[in-house]
Each structure stands twice: as structure tokens, then as C-alpha cells.
Design an enzyme around this catalytic site. Structure first.
Site: not given
Length: 417
Positions: A42, A75-77
Site C-alpha cells: 500500500r 487513497l481510501s481507508a
């Protein structure tokens, strides 16, 4: 088995494993999603952000803002990404369209579809497309196709898609998405309805779609031809109602403003406060006279409205401008239980409070459970079912959302059960 192998350092590997462990059980329920999130690095998609922040499971990482500081892309959780991947139920060999690109989620999709599948990711912003391509190249997922285009029209060249996943707050479901979805396909979309958003997993149902699951979520707004500025009716400084297009004509703003200035009444109908996101959706779709009431913290501290209006609370609006909204307090029996109350303003405050209280009691006694709503999307020109509750029909540009509430065959215990 991972489709790409990484050697990204002990700290990143340790933090990634801890993130996945934290997400196991809820929302991660499948080995496939756990394995994908366990191998995709990530941090390579947010190289300017610390490892600790990148791997916090409930933290979204903003990557682009406008001149006013509003987040345009993020950048989404990881928690939310895992939720939507589980909703999508992606299998090996599938063709998937991701609408709204950041790179990391596309890499997760590539892991899930495997070498025999195909992932297409589309975004309208050239900076975000470039960023996604660079992150995917760094992480070794070059086979993901990243397309620069307005997502309102999908990507017809690679259609049909077994799965479509939308990663922004969508005011509607454009016809192109339905046209490009396979006959037995599923679309997972953060759909905005009456001021609130739910990530809904829709399967095909005749000409339209039927929900299989929905979850609370929050995303950045849509851009391009699908963008839509929320409708607001201002009642006072930093106090407003969120309404759908066309609903504003049904509310008399001057009457609402007068009602707000009248002393408030307070009542406690004896309804349990539980599952607030489900209760919120039930109230908003329980009457055509419901709208989401917002107030700033400044106005709340001044005592104009209750704290429940801070993030938005469903308000029932009477024809004369009187309105009522929900509050809560600890239940009399003690413990961790809470009960709902009602605050009402205006000349017919007692009547609108009673009607609101009836909705609260109906929810507590007959509908209180997770995932109770049945949500359908019907394209334009498709007839609305005659039995549909008018409050549960949300008109959109391209179609209508119809929300129904089947009664609970096993009513819960507690207040008003």
C-alpha cells in the site's frame, strides 16, 4: 497465492500484516481479500506519506485538493476498501472495471482476478491517472489498464464487466454503467440518497438493479459530467437542509425560518436508539417530507439546535414549516442502552413531533436490524411499483432509487419492541 512478489522491507511488511489482522472478521471475511491486502504494498501508492499513516486501517490519505482545500482524490481507508471488495465477491478470471483510480485498489483487484482476469481502472484527472500508473508500475502490476476518461461513460472498449466498483460519492447510476455490466454482473457503488451515502452491492434485476448488501461509507465527490452540487435550503446562518433535486419546491423556506425561531418542544416516545446508520436511512425513506438537517458546531454551542444536527439528522417537515428531528439520551433502565427523543419547532410542533415519534417506534419495534432495507435502482422510464412508499422513492437524473423495508419476523427486545 500472490500474483506479484514483493521485497519491501520489514517495517512495511509488519505494518501491513497488522493492518490485515485488525480487519479480519469485520470487514474482511474471505481468505482471498485477506491474502490480497496482505501482499499488495500500500505504501508504494502514497510514497510521500509515512508508513504508519498509510497502514492505519481507518485512515484515508488525501493526495489532491482544490484551491479551497477540498479533497478531490484520496487513497481510501483500508477498512472501506476491504468492505467494498467483500461486497463485490470477486473471483479469478473476472473482468473488473474500477471507476475512480488511485492504483492501490486496482492492484488488490488484480490479485483477486488473478492472471486469467483483467482489471480496467478509469479516472478523469490526468494527475491521478499518472500517479496510479506509476504506483502500479512500482508495485509490479503493469497489466492493470489505467484509462484517462470521464467515468460517467465507463470504458466500453473492455466491456462487458463481471464487476464494476465505484470509488467516489455517486449521485446516480449512469446508463453506461448498466450497459457495460454483464448480465449476471454486480456493481458496488457509493450511492447518495437524500443527503446520505451507502456503499450498495447491486445485482441485476430485470431492467434495473436490486441490493444484496449496503454499508455506511464516505467518499470524495464525483467529477466530470456526473458531478452534482448538493441542493441546500438555508434556514439560518450555518443551518441548512440537504434535499434532492426537485424537492426544494415542497418546502417553504420562510416558514421553516420562522419555525426555527420559535421555542422548541421536547418529547420521549419510548423508542430504542440503536444502529444509528440504519435508523437514519429508515427515517429518510419513511416519509416524502423528510430532509437532512445540518447545523455548524457554532450554532449548536449557541443552543439553536441539538448536537444531533452536527453531522446531519433526518428532520420531518410539516406543511406550515414546523419540523421535528431526533435526539437521544441514556435509557432509564441504565447500562449501555439509549432511547430516542424528538425536538420540534413551529406552530404545529406537537403534531409533527407525534408523527416523528411514531416513525421512531415503528423502527424500534418492527424494522430494527442490520441490512433491513431492500434497495432497487430503476432506470428512467421504468414504472415505479404501485406499493412503493412515496418517501422511499428517490428521483434521480437517470432513474429512481426505491427503498422498501420488510418487517422483522423476529422483533428485537428493548424499548418499544
Amino acid at each position: 497465492m500472490a500474483t506479484v512478489r514483493h521485497d519491501d522491507g520489514d517495517d512495511a511488511a509488519r505494518l501491513r500484516a497488522a493492518m490485515v489482522d485488525e480487519l479480519r472478521g469485520d470487514p474482511i471475511t474471505s481468505t482471498a481479500v485477506a491474502d490480497a491486502m496482505g501482499v499488495v504494498p500500500r505504501h508504494l501508492f502514497a510514497p510521500q506519506t509515512s508508513l504508519k499513516e498509510v497502514y492505519e486501517s481507518n485512515t484515508a490519505v488525501p493526495v489532491k485538493r482544490d484551491r479551497d482545500g477540498l479533497t478531490l482524490s484520496s487513497l481510501s481507508a483500508a477498512h472501506l476498501q476491504a468492505t467494498m471488495l467483500e461486497q463485490a465477491a470477486i473471483g479469478p478470471g473476472m473482468s473488473v472495471l474500477e471507476i475512480g483510480s488511485m492504483g492501490y485498489n486496482a492492484a488488490l483487484l488484480a490479485e483477486l482476478v488473478g492472471p486469467a482476469g483483467h482489471v480496467t481502472s478509469v479516472d478523469i484527472d490526468p494527475d491521478i491517472v499518472e500517479r496510479a500508473r506509476a504506483g502500479l508500475a512500482r508495485a509490479g502490476y503493469d497489466r492493470v489498464e489505467v484509462v484517462l476518461a470521464d467515468a460517467e461513460y465507463g470504458v466500453p472498449a473492455a466491456a462487458p464487466y463481471d464487476r464494476i466498483i465505484v470509488t467516489f460519492d455517486s449521485p446516480d447510476i449512469p446508463p453506461a454503467w448498466l450497459e457495460q455490466l454483464a448480465g449476471d454482473g454486480r456493481i458496488v457503488v457509493p450511492l447518495r440518497m437524500k443527503g446520505v451515502t451507502r456503499s450498495i452491492a447491486f445485482d441485476r434485476d430485470g431492467d434495473g438493479l436490486i441490493s444484496r448488501d449496503y454499508r455506511l461509507c464516505r467518499f470524495v465527490p464525483a467529477q466530470g459530467d456526473g458531478a452534482h452540487a448538493p441542493r441546500r435550503l438555508t434556514l439560518d446562518t450555518e443551518v441548512y437542509l440537504s434535499v434532492e433535486d426537485g424537492e426544494e419546491a415542497g418546502f417553504e423556506v420562510a416558514a421553516l425560518q420562522r419555525a426555527l425561531r420559535r421555542p422548541a418542544t421536547r418529547s420521549w416516545p419510548g423508542a430504542a436508539f440503536d444502529l444509528p446508520d440504519e435508523l437514519e436511512l429508515f427515517l429518510l425513506t419513511g416519509s416524502p417530507r423528510m430532509a437532512l438537517l445540518h447545523a455548524s458546531q457554532t450554532r449548536i454551542k449557541e443552543g439553536l439546535l441539538n448536537a444531533s444536527a452536527g453531522l446531519g439528522v433526518p428532520a420531518l417537515i410539516a406543511g406550515d414549516g414546523s419540523f421535528a428531528y431526533r435526539i437521544k439520551r441514556a435509557a432509564r433502565q441504565g447500562g449501555d442502552a439509549f432511547e430516542c427523543g424528538v425536538i420540534a419547532h413551529g406552530p404545529s410542533a406537537a403534531d409533527v413531533a407525534a408523527r416523528y415519534g411514531d416513525l421512531l417506534c415503528r423502527w424500534a419495534g418492527r424494522f430494527r436490524r442490520r441490512g433491513a432495507a431492500r434497495i432497487r435502482y430503476l432506470p428512467a422510464q421504468t414504472p415505479i411499483p404501485q406499493e412503493a412508499n412515496p418517501g422511499g422513492v428517490v428521483r434521480k437524473r437517470h432513474g429512481s432509487v426505491v427503498v422498501a423495508w420488510p418487517e422483522n419476523p423476529h422483533p428485537p427486545g428493548g424499548i418499544s419492541a
